[in-house]
Design a protein around this motif. Structure first.
Motif, PDB file in Angstrom:
ATOM      1  N   VAL A 163       0.846  -1.199   0.000  1.00 24.34           N
ATOM      2  CA  VAL A 163       0.000   0.000   0.000  1.00 24.34           C
ATOM      3  C   VAL A 163       0.877   1.244   0.000  1.00 24.34           C
ATOM      4  O   VAL A 163       1.863   1.316   0.735  1.00 24.34           O
ATOM      5  N   GLN A 164       0.528   2.200  -0.859  1.00 26.90           N
ATOM      6  CA  GLN A 164       1.190   3.503  -0.853  1.00 26.90           C
ATOM      7  C   GLN A 164       0.211   4.546  -0.307  1.00 26.90           C
ATOM      8  O   GLN A 164      -0.996   4.412  -0.469  1.00 26.90           O
ATOM      9  N   LEU A 165       0.743   5.582   0.329  1.00 30.45           N
ATOM     10  CA  LEU A 165      -0.081   6.623   0.936  1.00 30.45           C
ATOM     11  C   LEU A 165       0.245   7.980   0.343  1.00 30.45           C
ATOM     12  O   LEU A 165       1.416   8.296   0.100  1.00 30.45           O
ATOM     13  N   GLU A 166      -0.780   8.766   0.122  1.00 32.44           N
ATOM     14  CA  GLU A 166      -0.628  10.169  -0.270  1.00 32.44           C
ATOM     15  C   GLU A 166      -1.388  10.998   0.755  1.00 32.44           C
ATOM     16  O   GLU A 166      -2.607  10.887   0.877  1.00 32.44           O
ATOM     17  N   LEU A 167      -0.672  11.817   1.531  1.00 29.33           N
ATOM     18  CA  LEU A 167      -1.255  12.579   2.634  1.00 29.33           C
ATOM     19  C   LEU A 167      -1.375  14.043   2.243  1.00 29.33           C
ATOM     20  O   LEU A 167      -0.391  14.670   1.865  1.00 29.33           O
ATOM     21  N   VAL A 168      -2.589  14.582   2.353  1.00 29.16           N
ATOM     22  CA  VAL A 168      -2.850  15.974   1.984  1.00 29.16           C
ATOM     23  C   VAL A 168      -3.508  16.670   3.166  1.00 29.16           C
ATOM     24  O   VAL A 168      -4.465  16.159   3.754  1.00 29.16           O
ATOM     25  N   SER A 169      -2.988  17.848   3.515  1.00 25.36           N
ATOM     26  CA  SER A 169      -3.538  18.608   4.631  1.00 25.36           C
ATOM     27  C   SER A 169      -4.734  19.432   4.174  1.00 25.36           C
ATOM     28  O   SER A 169      -4.694  20.098   3.141  1.00 25.36           O
ATOM     29  N   GLY A 170      -5.812  19.383   4.951  1.00 21.44           N
ATOM     30  CA  GLY A 170      -7.000  20.183   4.676  1.00 21.44           C
ATOM     31  C   GLY A 170      -7.707  20.500   5.970  1.00 21.44           C
ATOM     32  O   GLY A 170      -8.019  19.592   6.746  1.00 21.44           O
ATOM     33  N   GLU A 171      -7.950  21.766   6.224  1.00 22.81           N
ATOM     34  CA  GLU A 171      -8.496  22.182   7.524  1.00 22.81           C
ATOM     35  C   GLU A 171     -10.019  22.217   7.553  1.00 22.81           C
ATOM     36  O   GLU A 171     -10.614  22.348   8.613  1.00 22.81           O
ATOM     37  N   THR A 172     -10.671  22.132   6.393  1.00 23.55           N
ATOM     38  CA  THR A 172     -12.117  22.276   6.347  1.00 23.55           C
ATOM     39  C   THR A 172     -12.743  21.060   5.677  1.00 23.55           C
ATOM     40  O   THR A 172     -12.064  20.151   5.222  1.00 23.55           O
ATOM     41  N   TYR A 173     -14.075  21.083   5.594  1.00 22.71           N
ATOM     42  CA  TYR A 173     -14.805  20.009   4.932  1.00 22.71           C
ATOM     43  C   TYR A 173     -14.302  19.844   3.511  1.00 22.71           C
ATOM     44  O   TYR A 173     -14.052  20.808   2.803  1.00 22.71           O
ATOM     45  N   VAL A 174     -14.141  18.604   3.075  1.00 22.37           N
ATOM     46  CA  VAL A 174     -13.584  18.345   1.751  1.00 22.37           C
ATOM     47  C   VAL A 174     -14.537  17.462   0.949  1.00 22.37           C
ATOM     48  O   VAL A 174     -15.162  16.550   1.490  1.00 22.37           O
ATOM     49  N   ASP A 175     -14.664  17.773  -0.332  1.00 19.48           N
ATOM     50  CA  ASP A 175     -15.401  16.931  -1.258  1.00 19.48           C
ATOM     51  C   ASP A 175     -14.442  15.825  -1.700  1.00 19.48           C
ATOM     52  O   ASP A 175     -13.498  16.068  -2.452  1.00 19.48           O
ATOM     53  N   LEU A 176     -14.676  14.610  -1.233  1.00 22.78           N
ATOM     54  CA  LEU A 176     -13.736  13.528  -1.504  1.00 22.78           C
ATOM     55  C   LEU A 176     -13.596  13.252  -2.997  1.00 22.78           C
ATOM     56  O   LEU A 176     -12.502  12.945  -3.482  1.00 22.78           O
ATOM     57  N   ILE A 177     -14.705  13.363  -3.729  1.00 21.27           N
ATOM     58  CA  ILE A 177     -14.644  13.089  -5.165  1.00 21.27           C
ATOM     59  C   ILE A 177     -13.856  14.183  -5.864  1.00 21.27           C
ATOM     60  O   ILE A 177     -12.962  13.910  -6.677  1.00 21.27           O
ATOM     61  N   GLU A 178     -14.165  15.433  -5.553  1.00 23.58           N
ATOM     62  CA  GLU A 178     -13.474  16.548  -6.204  1.00 23.58           C
ATOM     63  C   GLU A 178     -11.984  16.539  -5.877  1.00 23.58           C
ATOM     64  O   GLU A 178     -11.139  16.811  -6.737  1.00 23.58           O
ATOM     65  N   GLU A 179     -11.641  16.224  -4.637  1.00 23.20           N
ATOM     66  CA  GLU A 179     -10.241  16.219  -4.218  1.00 23.20           C
ATOM     67  C   GLU A 179      -9.553  14.892  -4.508  1.00 23.20           C
ATOM     68  O   GLU A 179      -8.367  14.736  -4.238  1.00 23.20           O
ATOM     69  N   ARG A 180     -10.302  13.929  -5.027  1.00 22.53           N
ATOM     70  CA  ARG A 180      -9.776  12.610  -5.349  1.00 22.53           C
ATOM     71  C   ARG A 180      -9.160  11.947  -4.114  1.00 22.53           C
ATOM     72  O   ARG A 180      -8.114  11.312  -4.189  1.00 22.53           O
ATOM     73  N   ALA A 181      -9.832  12.112  -2.978  1.00 29.70           N
ATOM     74  CA  ALA A 181      -9.373  11.506  -1.726  1.00 29.70           C
ATOM     75  C   ALA A 181     -10.170  10.234  -1.462  1.00 29.70           C
ATOM     76  O   ALA A 181     -11.375  10.178  -1.697  1.00 29.70           O
ATOM     77  N   ASP A 182      -9.481   9.202  -0.979  1.00 31.64           N
ATOM     78  CA  ASP A 182     -10.154   7.960  -0.616  1.00 31.64           C
ATOM     79  C   ASP A 182     -10.698   8.015   0.798  1.00 31.64           C
ATOM     80  O   ASP A 182     -11.674   7.340   1.130  1.00 31.64           O
ATOM     81  N   LEU A 183     -10.039   8.823   1.635  1.00 30.05           N
ATOM     82  CA  LEU A 183     -10.358   8.828   3.058  1.00 30.05           C
ATOM     83  C   LEU A 183     -10.042  10.194   3.636  1.00 30.05           C
ATOM     84  O   LEU A 183      -9.046  10.814   3.261  1.00 30.05           O
ATOM     85  N   ALA A 184     -10.905  10.676   4.520  1.00 29.46           N
ATOM     86  CA  ALA A 184     -10.635  11.916   5.247  1.00 29.46           C
ATOM     87  C   ALA A 184     -10.701  11.624   6.740  1.00 29.46           C
ATOM     88  O   ALA A 184     -11.550  10.848   7.188  1.00 29.46           O
ATOM     89  N   ILE A 185      -9.797  12.226   7.497  1.00 28.54           N
ATOM     90  CA  ILE A 185      -9.842  12.149   8.951  1.00 28.54           C
ATOM     91  C   ILE A 185     -10.336  13.500   9.442  1.00 28.54           C
ATOM     92  O   ILE A 185      -9.727  14.530   9.159  1.00 28.54           O
TER      93      ILE A 185
END
Length: 298
Positions: free
Chosen positions: A121-143
């Motif tokens: 498994v490879q990880l790509e970590l992106v910082s975001g302080e507010t609500y994120v649209d997972l589809i628009e940001e192409r994120a699989d998971l948000a914490i």
């Protein structure tokens, strides 16, 4: 039938912003990328993008196809990952979006263990302080930490962290120690730009549960507020998970503890789920649910 490779090239052009950048990313020539896009447009009978010397602009049809292409490619990637999981274990890229305090204080210390457990498994970590649209940001998971807005997304609670009111000894030496929550009005407080609810602190006084402050300094990031507090800029309310090391070292000290309420902030894993969760994502969610639960209880 549309060639999957053409969809890969089309997505790469949009993601990278130019034919030349996409060509470099894919190991092709710019002319080869251009021919692929032209053949795709001819196959579909529509113009997908308008090209100038300075930029690419998607047409309405191009925007539609981009959404379809990403869904198709994601499904293919999930299929490949599921096949790998059947053979051995989860594999592929997991894109994670999280606020900087969660990345630095919660995820970073645990991820080496996860990567050792799931080396494919490879990880790509992106910082975001507010609500994120997972589809628009192409994120699989948000914490995310705190109350979640109403959403069609799925969420799993990973644990919770207590809120505490803190200050640096240097600030208290210079400005004095507040004796009651009402004294905070005479002190410099540090708070969040949004949401406003984060500036209601876990304090009880005169029958009121929750003491709202008017911050002298606001920031969108809890990590920024932590650094401000450490520098002696003022009094702050932070989650225990991001301040416990500072408290243990004496760099920050609790204040108004006799008025403290046992408020906590939930920690969530948020993901977009259609059908079975991709094995690579499911593996990370399960790992965090187990390990973060242990860490947050410390």
């Amino acid at each position: 039938m549309i060639d999957v490779d053409a969809l890969i090239v089309f997505s790469a052009v949009i993601d990278s912003g130019s034919f030349s950048a996409a060509a470099e990313r894919l190991g092709q020539t710019p002319s080869g990328v251009s021919r692929t896009i032209s053949r795709l447009e001819e196959r579909l009978g529509m113009t997908l993008m308008r090209r100038t010397t300075r930029r690419l602009q998607l047409t309405e049809e191009g925007t539609w196809l981009l959404g379809r292409a990403r869904a198709i490619l994601a499904d293919l990637a999930n299929t490949e990952a599921e096949a790998a999981a059947r053979r051995s274990q989860p594999s592929g890229l997991v894109r994670v979006n999280a606020a900087s305090p969660a990345l630095g204080h919660l995820l970073a210390p645990l991820l080496p263990e996860f990567l050792d457990t799931y080396p494919l498994v490879q990880l790509e970590l992106v910082s975001g302080e507010t609500y994120v649209d997972l589809i628009e940001e192409r994120a699989d998971l948000a914490i995310r930490i705190g109350a979640l807005p109403d959403s069609t997304l799925n969420a799993r609670r990973l644990g919770s962290s207590r809120l505490r009111v803190l200050a640096a000894p240097a600030y208290l030496d210079k400005h004095g120690i507040p004796r009651t929550p009402a004294d905070l009005g005479q002190h410099r407080t540090l708070g969040f730009t949004a949401p406003a609810s984060l500036n209601t602190w876990p304090l009880r006084h005169d029958g009121v549960e929750g003491w709202t402050v008017a911050p002298a300094v606001t920031a969108s990031s809890g990590e920024t507020l932590r650094h401000l507090a450490l520098s002696g800029a003022g009094i702050v309310s932070l989650s225990h998970f991001m301040s416990r090391a500072d408290v243990a070292a004496g760099a920050l000290v609790p204040v108004l503890e006799e008025f403290a309420l046992p408020w906590t902030q939930p920690v969530w894993a948020v993901f977009y789920k259609q059908g079975a969760l991709a094995p690579r994502v499911a593996a990370l969610v399960e790992f965090l649910a187990k390990r973060l639960g242990e860490v947050l209880e410390e």
